[in-house]
Structure formats: C-alpha cells, structure tokens
Write an enzyme that holds these catalytic residues in place. Structure first.
Site, PDB file in Angstrom:
ATOM      1  N   CYS A   1      33.773  37.652  50.411  1.00  0.00           N
ATOM      2  CA  CYS A   1      35.289  36.856  50.550  1.00  0.00           C
ATOM      3  C   CYS A   1      34.815  36.109  51.740  1.00  0.00           C
ATOM      4  O   CYS A   1      34.642  36.477  52.830  1.00  0.00           O
ATOM      5  CB  CYS A   1      36.473  37.798  50.893  1.00  0.00           C
ATOM      6  SG  CYS A   1      38.074  37.064  51.273  1.00  0.00           S
TER       7      CYS A   1
ATOM      8  N   ASP B   1      33.922  43.614  39.022  1.00  0.00           N
ATOM      9  CA  ASP B   1      34.697  44.474  38.001  1.00  0.00           C
ATOM     10  C   ASP B   1      35.598  45.511  38.872  1.00  0.00           C
ATOM     11  O   ASP B   1      36.791  45.436  38.409  1.00  0.00           O
ATOM     12  CB  ASP B   1      33.675  45.321  37.087  1.00  0.00           C
ATOM     13  CG  ASP B   1      32.843  44.500  36.381  1.00  0.00           C
ATOM     14  OD1 ASP B   1      33.337  43.346  35.755  1.00  0.00           O
ATOM     15  OD2 ASP B   1      31.677  44.745  35.818  1.00  0.00           O
TER      16      ASP B   1
ATOM     17  N   CYS C   1      42.666  40.521  51.173  1.00  0.00           N
ATOM     18  CA  CYS C   1      43.468  39.423  51.907  1.00  0.00           C
ATOM     19  C   CYS C   1      44.155  38.458  50.742  1.00  0.00           C
ATOM     20  O   CYS C   1      44.729  37.680  51.239  1.00  0.00           O
ATOM     21  CB  CYS C   1      42.562  38.774  52.825  1.00  0.00           C
ATOM     22  SG  CYS C   1      41.011  37.799  51.927  1.00  0.00           S
TER      23      CYS C   1
ATOM     24  N   GLU D   1      44.951  43.440  31.141  1.00  0.00           N
ATOM     25  CA  GLU D   1      44.933  42.137  30.964  1.00  0.00           C
ATOM     26  C   GLU D   1      45.195  41.668  29.361  1.00  0.00           C
ATOM     27  O   GLU D   1      44.887  42.286  28.397  1.00  0.00           O
ATOM     28  CB  GLU D   1      43.699  41.172  31.272  1.00  0.00           C
ATOM     29  CG  GLU D   1      43.670  41.214  32.967  1.00  0.00           C
ATOM     30  CD  GLU D   1      42.595  40.471  33.330  1.00  0.00           C
ATOM     31  OE1 GLU D   1      42.923  39.353  33.914  1.00  0.00           O
ATOM     32  OE2 GLU D   1      41.343  40.848  32.935  1.00  0.00           O
TER      33      GLU D   1
ATOM     34  N   ASP E   1      39.976  46.977  33.704  1.00  0.00           N
ATOM     35  CA  ASP E   1      39.464  45.630  33.446  1.00  0.00           C
ATOM     36  C   ASP E   1      38.341  45.585  32.457  1.00  0.00           C
ATOM     37  O   ASP E   1      37.340  46.323  32.638  1.00  0.00           O
ATOM     38  CB  ASP E   1      38.722  45.134  34.856  1.00  0.00           C
ATOM     39  CG  ASP E   1      38.161  43.879  34.623  1.00  0.00           C
ATOM     40  OD1 ASP E   1      38.711  42.630  34.327  1.00  0.00           O
ATOM     41  OD2 ASP E   1      36.824  43.608  35.219  1.00  0.00           O
TER      42      ASP E   1
END
Length: 303
Positions: free
Chosen positions: A275, A285, A259, A203, A119
């Site tokens: 979350c 990160d 999840c 990415e 990342d």
C-alpha cells in the site's frame, strides 16, 4: 404421456415468449435438440396421482408404480406438488419431487466473529477472511487424460453405429463421475460453512464472463463457484442465516484493508502488493476476502 405434462410444456413455451418480448437479448424460443437438450418432463399431483408408496416405490401418472432408490426422506406432513422425470446421457432416470411444507425458522443474529468473507480463487475455489482456502481437488483435471483418450475413440466411431453409442456412454459416464464428485465436495463444504457461521459474504461475479474472457475456462467451470453460492443460499436460509452478496464492482482486491486506500494500478498477475499510503504488505486474496467480510458486516449493520 399424461395431460399435465403437456400442459407444463405449454406453460414453459408461454414463459419463453414472455421473456423474449420483455428482453429481446434473451433470444427467440428455440426447438429442443434431439441429441443435446436435457430429456425431461414435469407432471403435477392431482388427487394422489403422485405419491410415495414406500422407500422403494413411487406412483406416477401413466407409469403406475415405479421402483426407485430414495435418496432422502420427504419432510413430515409434506404435500407433493409435482414431479420432474429426467434421463441422463448415461441412461439413468431421476425423479425430482417438489413438496410444500411449513418450517419453523428462527432468525440468527450475526456478529462480527460469525461472519465469513469468501473471495473467489481460480486455483483453490476460494480464500476466506481467515486466510484459509478450500483446497479444491480439481476433479476435471484429474479425469482429463481418461476423457481425452475416450473422446478420441468416440470421434473415430461411425455415426449411427452401436459401437459409437457404447463409446458415447463411456464418455458420458466419465463426465457424470466428475460432476458427481464436484457436487459431493461442494455439498459437504457448504454444509460445514453453513453450520459454523451465521452469515457469509460473497461477491456477485459473472462466472460465465470470466470463463470466456480471461483464458480460465477449464478452471472456472471446474470449480463450480456458482454452484457453491446456490448451495449456501438454501442451507443458510433453512437455518435462519444470511448470504450477503457484494456488488461485483466493489474494489475488494484493490483496496487496502487497513487504510481503505485504493490501488488502481493493480493487475491480475499481482498476487502481493504494498500500500502506497500506509506501507502495509498485502496478500491479494486474503486482503480481498477481509474487505468482502467488512463490506458484508456494513450491509448487515454490524459495527
């Protein structure tokens, strides 16, 4: 100038026109700038007009035998196709030799343990799925004080004078040193990663857009994340390994890795978040790197 160098320039012009008529946003072909554009030309090998005589001499069309410092031995039974001669702003000349040869590459089957997710990080170049970072030294930042002083002197020199040309070379040498340091670091880093893992997931980021829009131009351009991707691509390919490119719209930072709940309210300044679905405490990160790895495994068909 030999005829094939002129023929290659004509082919480049034809390519520029084709690209323009295919996509008008590319822009109409422009004339080369005497002071800003890269000084280079490409010539082809015909009947041994380009050949490596020994480790210190190469033969080129019109120039005959030229003394060189050979950086890397050519592969055995390699056929030389062309050579590109370029001159840097510091006055150094380089010859890039294009060769063709057969290589026996055996594909490597990746497993979940041998896939690594990367990342992008503005501070450390990247954070991987094992919670490690590249610890990039920021070479441009280190040389910034010297560059500032040298460029201030250059701005005061009279245009066209010999003193201005001397100072221009000093500034160019500082920039060239930074570029060499960055390239050396990225080569060693990419070699280590390519040797240790069978597949890398990254990415597909628009680095130029990030530099222009997010007030992170210095850090983004200094990191050389796009260069790292280029190095990893060919180093993995020559070993039969794979580089998996994840879509840039994939919500790697906003999705909980436990999840798969997506936090749409997450901002760039939030480095950690909780979350709302499962209550997990997440580092932005590390969570993104693990999500990139999991998506890479899915695209590779690994359970």
């Amino acid at each position: 100038m030999d005829s094939l160098a002129l023929a290659n320039a004509q082919l480049n012009l034809q390519t520029a026109y084709k690209n323009f008529f295919r996509d008008k946003s590319i822009g109409f072909p422009k004339f080369k700038n005497k002071h800003r554009d890269k000084k280079s030309y490409t010539t082809n090998n015909q009947g041994g007009t380009i050949r490596l005589i020994d480790s210190k001499t190469i033969r080129l069309p019109k120039l005959k035998e030229v003394r060189i410092k050979l950086h890397r031995q050519l592969p055995k039974e390699a056929v030389i196709k062309s050579a590109t001669i370029s001159k840097t702003p510091t006055g150094n000349y380089y010859i890039s030799v294009l060769v063709e040869f057969e290589a026996d590459i055996k594909p490597v089957t990746p497993t979940t343990e041998t896939v690594l997710g990367l990342d992008y990080s503005s501070k450390t170049l990247f954070v991987d799925s094992q919670a490690n970072n590249a610890d990039y030294p920021k070479f441009y930042r280190q040389a910034e004080a010297k560059l500032k002083k040298a460029q201030r002197k250059l701005s005061k020199r009279q245009k066209g004078s010999k003193n201005r040309d001397k100072q221009r070379r000093k500034v160019a040498k500082l920039h060239e040193k930074v570029a060499h340091q960055r390239k050396d670091f990225l080569h060693k880093l990419s070699r280590r990663i390519a040797d240790d893992y069978s597949a890398i997931a990254m990415e597909d980021l628009n680095m130029r857009g990030m530099a222009q829009c997010l007030n992170l131009a210095k850090s983004t351009n200094d990191n050389g994340f796009g260069m790292l991707k280029t190095f990893l691509t060919y180093k993995l390919t020559e070993q039969g390994k794979q580089l998996v490119i994840i879509d840039k719209w994939f919500p790697s930072s906003k999705m909980c890795r436990f999840c798969n709940n997506e936090n749409k309210e997450l901002t760039l300044s939030d480095r950690t978040w909780t979350c709302s679905h499962c209550g997990a405490e997440l580092d932005r990160d590390i969570n993104a790197a693990i999500n990139i790895k999991n998506e890479g495994c899915r695209l590779l068909g690994i359970a």
